[in-house]
Design a protein around this motif. Sequence first.
Motif, PDB file in Angstrom:
ATOM      1  N   GLU A 274       0.838  -1.200   0.000  1.00  0.00           N
ATOM      2  CA  GLU A 274       0.000   0.000   0.000  1.00  0.00           C
ATOM      3  C   GLU A 274       0.878   1.258   0.000  1.00  0.00           C
ATOM      4  O   GLU A 274       1.693   1.459   0.901  1.00  0.00           O
ATOM      5  CB  GLU A 274      -0.916   0.004   1.218  1.00  0.00           C
ATOM      6  N   ALA A 275       0.708   2.093  -1.001  1.00  0.00           N
ATOM      7  CA  ALA A 275       1.531   3.306  -1.110  1.00  0.00           C
ATOM      8  C   ALA A 275       1.283   4.261   0.040  1.00  0.00           C
ATOM      9  O   ALA A 275       2.184   4.997   0.467  1.00  0.00           O
ATOM     10  CB  ALA A 275       1.244   4.007  -2.445  1.00  0.00           C
ATOM     11  N   GLU A 276       0.046   4.253   0.585  1.00  0.00           N
ATOM     12  CA  GLU A 276      -0.286   5.153   1.685  1.00  0.00           C
ATOM     13  C   GLU A 276       0.090   4.574   3.048  1.00  0.00           C
ATOM     14  O   GLU A 276      -0.167   5.197   4.080  1.00  0.00           O
ATOM     15  CB  GLU A 276      -1.779   5.476   1.654  1.00  0.00           C
ATOM     16  N   GLY A 277       0.696   3.395   3.053  1.00  0.00           N
ATOM     17  CA  GLY A 277       1.061   2.753   4.315  1.00  0.00           C
ATOM     18  C   GLY A 277      -0.036   1.841   4.812  1.00  0.00           C
ATOM     19  O   GLY A 277      -1.154   1.829   4.293  1.00  0.00           O
TER      20      GLY A 277
ATOM     21  N   ARG B 173      -1.047   4.162  15.581  1.00  0.00           N
ATOM     22  CA  ARG B 173      -0.618   5.544  15.788  1.00  0.00           C
ATOM     23  C   ARG B 173      -0.283   5.846  17.243  1.00  0.00           C
ATOM     24  O   ARG B 173       0.660   6.578  17.541  1.00  0.00           O
ATOM     25  CB  ARG B 173      -1.712   6.512  15.301  1.00  0.00           C
TER      26      ARG B 173
ATOM     27  N   LEU C  70       6.861   0.652   1.558  1.00  0.00           N
ATOM     28  CA  LEU C  70       5.441   0.526   1.272  1.00  0.00           C
ATOM     29  C   LEU C  70       4.767  -0.234   2.402  1.00  0.00           C
ATOM     30  O   LEU C  70       5.421  -0.938   3.180  1.00  0.00           O
ATOM     31  CB  LEU C  70       5.205  -0.212  -0.054  1.00  0.00           C
TER      32      LEU C  70
ATOM     33  N   GLN D 101       6.284   1.565   6.143  1.00  0.00           N
ATOM     34  CA  GLN D 101       6.259   3.003   6.381  1.00  0.00           C
ATOM     35  C   GLN D 101       6.281   3.339   7.871  1.00  0.00           C
ATOM     36  O   GLN D 101       6.789   4.387   8.270  1.00  0.00           O
ATOM     37  CB  GLN D 101       5.049   3.622   5.676  1.00  0.00           C
ATOM     38  N   ASP D 102       5.729   2.465   8.722  1.00  0.00           N
ATOM     39  CA  ASP D 102       5.858   2.692  10.159  1.00  0.00           C
ATOM     40  C   ASP D 102       7.314   2.602  10.596  1.00  0.00           C
ATOM     41  O   ASP D 102       7.786   3.403  11.420  1.00  0.00           O
ATOM     42  CB  ASP D 102       5.029   1.658  10.936  1.00  0.00           C
TER      43      ASP D 102
ATOM     44  N   GLU E  82       9.130   5.663   9.441  1.00  0.00           N
ATOM     45  CA  GLU E  82       8.798   6.820  10.280  1.00  0.00           C
ATOM     46  C   GLU E  82       9.618   6.821  11.562  1.00  0.00           C
ATOM     47  O   GLU E  82      10.112   7.866  12.000  1.00  0.00           O
ATOM     48  CB  GLU E  82       7.295   6.805  10.591  1.00  0.00           C
TER      49      GLU E  82
END
Length: 490
Positions: free
Chosen positions: A301-304, A310, A358, A362-363, A366
Amino acid sequence: MPGLSRAQTRPVITHGLQSGDIAHDGAMIWARADREAKMLVEWSTTEGFDIVHAVQPLDIGAPTDFTGKLALSGLPSDQDIFYRVRMMDLADSNAISPPQIGHFRTAPAGLRDISFVWSGDTAGQGWGIDEDRGGMRTYATMLTHEPDFFIHSGDTIYADNPMETEVALADGTTWRNVVIEQKAKVAETLDEFRKQYLYNMLDDNVRAFNAQVPMMAQWDDHEVTNNWYPNEVLSADDRYTEKSARLLASRAARAFHEMMPTRQVAEEPHRIYRKIAYGPLLDIFFLDLRTYRGDNTPNDEAEGAPFLGREQLAWLKRELAASEATWKVIASDMPIGMIVRDGDENFENGANGDGPALGREQDIAEILSFIKHGRVTNTVWLTADVHYTAAHHYSPDRAQFQDFEPFWEFVSGPLHAGTFGPNDYDNTFGPEVRFSKAPTEEQGVNLPPSDGLQFFGKVDIAADTRVMTVSLLDMADEVLWSTELQPVLG
């Protein structure tokens, strides 16, 4: 018929003692009785209990499967603490079990040398307690090092791996498991999850280790079922009558905290992630890559995609930024750059093949970017999960994602389970394998513990130089590989 003697009606401490989640002034203490009882705990700074400090008794009963957890507080820092536990019958205050004695050392408030061990993966792939082969021998090997504490990196049990009484081995011999009723099937009920932990504590080596070395435990997938995620429905697994992974995980989480000497927080009693401070040289950040994740997918997933969640990500950034310890160990239940698949198309961890960050990666990106820009120094990642041992160095010079500082990740396990590997890697974060030991192609997979490929890691931090030495060892206590990490100071 003559009546039973008082000694015959005394409660029994059934599975030894445990301590864990130590602090500079306290620790968690665990024990289990065979009935409703009062858990009586005393502690002293001398092995002979010359001066004794008693703790308020704790009533234990069926709602927690007769387990008791007490938080000792007000202890002196950097001090050997000897504690003894007895169980008193609720109906007869004269019916008291013989004492069992445990030991731990509180965390330092000032500088001193630190030594600890880590590993994961206990009683997996059907390899249980074979008493004729010495039981779970890696625990005995780790105990000889007299570590300050032990990090159990996950797969503390294998709730989804039923055991057979006998397993034929390739060398013509037979592995003979101790088997209890609840290990003959997958765990589904709360009682079945509880008994998975109690099974491991039937082993003499495990009980001896637990009584002397405090444990800091986290979980991974096999505490519930292989490769689980919260929204999973086990529709294709006929072993399960309960198909909801979320419901199974709820029962498993309760059993984990009942059977492990963990501290719990009121706002989220089943929370695994936490920080444990161990003096000015070390903070340990325990992650939970299981509870807050999204579905296992192709992970592109490109959006993570959700991995830590979170709230946990915000917590980790906040605690890393606030840490004043020289070394920040990130205890992860899964490695970063190893590819772990879930079926043919989906992925189990963050790594998903070569390319940019991807999905769940992405986590991780980050976190790594935050460490760089927040100037958080001296981070080291420790993990298990993949059932072999390895040392990985990550560098942006080799990576697709480059917004991070170089760092090390060390992998070591299993403690007592089948040996596998090695895994494939992806280049997203630029891992380089500096060392690994895994079964050869000729040896195959799921090697039994009797083959000797059982591993743990050892970390030593020197108070004078603040240098961290990381060593990878096997069940026979052979040092397979070691390196010294120089800290960034000032």
